[in-house]
Design an enzyme around this catalytic site. Structure first.
Site, PDB file in Angstrom:
ATOM      1  N   CYS A  43       0.835  -1.209   0.000  1.00 39.22           N
ATOM      2  CA  CYS A  43       0.000   0.000   0.000  1.00 39.22           C
ATOM      3  C   CYS A  43       0.867   1.255   0.000  1.00 39.22           C
ATOM      4  CB  CYS A  43      -0.945   0.000   1.192  1.00 39.22           C
ATOM      5  SG  CYS A  43      -0.131  -0.156   2.810  1.00 39.22           S
TER       6      CYS A  43
ATOM      7  N   HIS B  76       1.652   4.957   9.911  1.00 42.41           N
ATOM      8  CA  HIS B  76       0.775   3.919   9.377  1.00 42.41           C
ATOM      9  C   HIS B  76      -0.195   3.412  10.434  1.00 42.41           C
ATOM     10  CE1 HIS B  76      -0.534   0.349   7.218  1.00 42.41           C
ATOM     11  NE2 HIS B  76       0.229   0.667   6.175  1.00 42.41           N
TER      12      HIS B  76
END
Length: 478
Positions: free
Chosen positions: A285, A312
């Site tokens: 991602c 994150h």
């Protein structure tokens, strides 16, 4: 004052009425012609009248943009008469091109559509191996994109048996999501045949612990693309197990691949996939979020070197509360701590953009939020620039560039991470946070590390299947 209030209300109700009239036409073009209509990347398919109005209102932030609901209605009316081939059509850009020339609308659209190469009229079977966070979102996206059935057809999911009530639990996890909300449509369960039916899409649930043991042809599945969402095997040898199963032709890994596997970031190096590539990776991602932005900056100003710091959201790999974990620090409670950990995204960029080999370092901090992450790019440029110029370049790319389906751009002073849940671009540049001092640039890129990444994965699947609709106006990415 009362007259003004009534005037505003009447204007709003007229917009609602216009948008309501557009909905069945947008749906008919999608179902019958596989035409996806959007406004600067915001799809209008399956949207409410208010969503359609909001997509048009966003244009007020864009200089020289001209697209009213009436313009959209005129374009759609002509498209219905012409019966276009499958395509992804950006109404805002199309209107911009129309205004730049001197032709009647019908003649203009006929000439535009004539440039589109006809797509194959046969669907491609897709199997999801694993049905976790990414698997369920990929399922939602593919179901939303099913249209006439000539594109991607989700045929099966493969999971380990979860015991009594497993089928209901799988269906309910698809139906409801704590982060992304309810499934857009209806879901039924065929208990006798182990099937989930979502918006008319029949999904076979197959139970297996062995990738090579399933005979997919016995379920009528042939030449399928299998998407591995487990991450258990990340090298060629492990993933080749899937190809031994009858009915599977290609494999796509939704994690960074190891060894000689191609790591693909759609929009950057997806054209590197050849017919002979039976196994490829969709990278991570974070790699998908930052690589397109880095390419634009490097192409425009050059990047000498830089550091990527990723803030994150926690993931299922971490412990909910303190417990043993083989990874450093990841054993500590994910919802209670900021956790410094490693990321391979900085090095992985070079697999998609070889010119970045040895130029980037990276680190990550896991934080107590369930979704949406932020990459901070601290870059030393080869050529000096300023904040406004850099922002203008990134904004331009997000609207009209080759990477407009990968990069978005925002300038709201109040926007926060939860506002990006459901963002379908790989990364969203926060223009107000950009800092530039001569050859030093710091760029902040938000990304929905679940949904935004899943959209990129689906784009890769469509490319492998040769099912990605042509873009109008054209872009070299499609």
């Amino acid at each position: 004052m009362a007259e003004k209030s009534q005037e505003h209300l009447n204007s709003w109700n007229q917009k609602i009425a216009t948008a309501e009239n557009l909905i069945p036409k947008i749906g008919r073009l999608y179902r019958e012609c596989d035409v996806v209509l959007s406004v600067h990347g915001r799809s209008l398919v399956g949207q409410s009248p208010i969503d359609i109005i909001k997509a048009h209102r966003r244009l007020r932030h864009i200089a020289n943009a001209q697209l009213s609901l009436q313009d959209t209605a005129a374009l759609i009316a002509e498209l219905e008469l012409l019966g276009p081939p499958p395509l992804s059509l950006d109404l805002a850009l199309l209107q911009q091109n129309f205004l730049a020339q001197d032709k009647p609308l019908k003649e203009f659209l006929t000439a535009q559509i004539a440039t589109i190469t006809a797509q194959k009229q046969q669907g491609t079977d897709v199997v999801l191996y694993g049905f976790g966070r990414i698997g369920r979102l990929i399922a939602r996206i593919i179901i939303d994109h099913t249209g006439s059935g000539n594109g991607l057809n989700l045929r099966a999911i493969v999971v380990r048996t979860g015991g009594k009530g497993d089928l209901d639990k799988r269906a309910n996890l698809l139906r409801r999501d704590s982060v992304h909300g309810r499934f857009h449509g209806s879901i039924d369960v065929d208990y006798d045949n182990n099937v989930i039916i979502a918006n008319g899409v029949r999904i076979q649930v197959i139970y297996s612990n062995d990738p090579s043991s399933v005979d997919y042809t016995s379920y009528g599945i042939n030449n399928a693309i299998l998407v591995d969402n487990t991450g258990i095997w990340r090298d060629r040898e492990g993933l080749e197990q899937y190809l031994k199963a009858p009915g599977i032709a290609r494999v796509l890994l939704t994690a960074p691949g190891k060894g000689d596997l191609k790591n693909i970031v759609y929009g950057i190096n997806h054209t590197d996939i050849t017919d002979g590539d039976q196994i490829v990776s969709a990278a991570s991602c974070t790699t998908n979020a930052i690589t397109p932005v880095l390419k634009v900056i490097n192409d425009s100003y050059g990047v000498a070197h830089g550091h990527v710091e990723t803030v994150h959201s926690y993931t299922n790999d971490q412990n909910l509360i303190d417990n043993f974990h083989k990874g450093d620090r990841r054993g500590r409670g994910a919802a209670l701590n900021m956790v410094i950990t490693e990321t391979g995204a900085a090095k992985a960029v070079a697999k998609a953009l070889p010119e970045f080999a040895g130029k980037l370092t990276g680190n990550a901090i896991r934080v107590p939020t369930p979704n949406v992450s932020l990459a901070i790019l601290n870059l030393q440029l080869a050529n000096a620039t300023d904040r406004d110029t850099l922002n203008a370049r990134l904004k331009e790319e997000s609207l009209t560039g080759k990477l407009r389906t990968q990069i978005d751009f925002v300038t709201s002073p109040e926007i926060v991470s939860s506002d990006f849940v459901g963002a379908n671009r790989a990364g969203v540049v926060d223009g107000l946070a950009t800092m530039v001092n001569n050859k030093t640039a710091v760029v902040y890129v938000w990304y929905d590390n679940e949904f935004g990444y899943s959209c990129q994965v689906v784009r890769v699947i469509e490319h492998i299947a040769q099912a990605h609709p042509a873009h109008l106006p054209a872009t070299t990415v499609a």
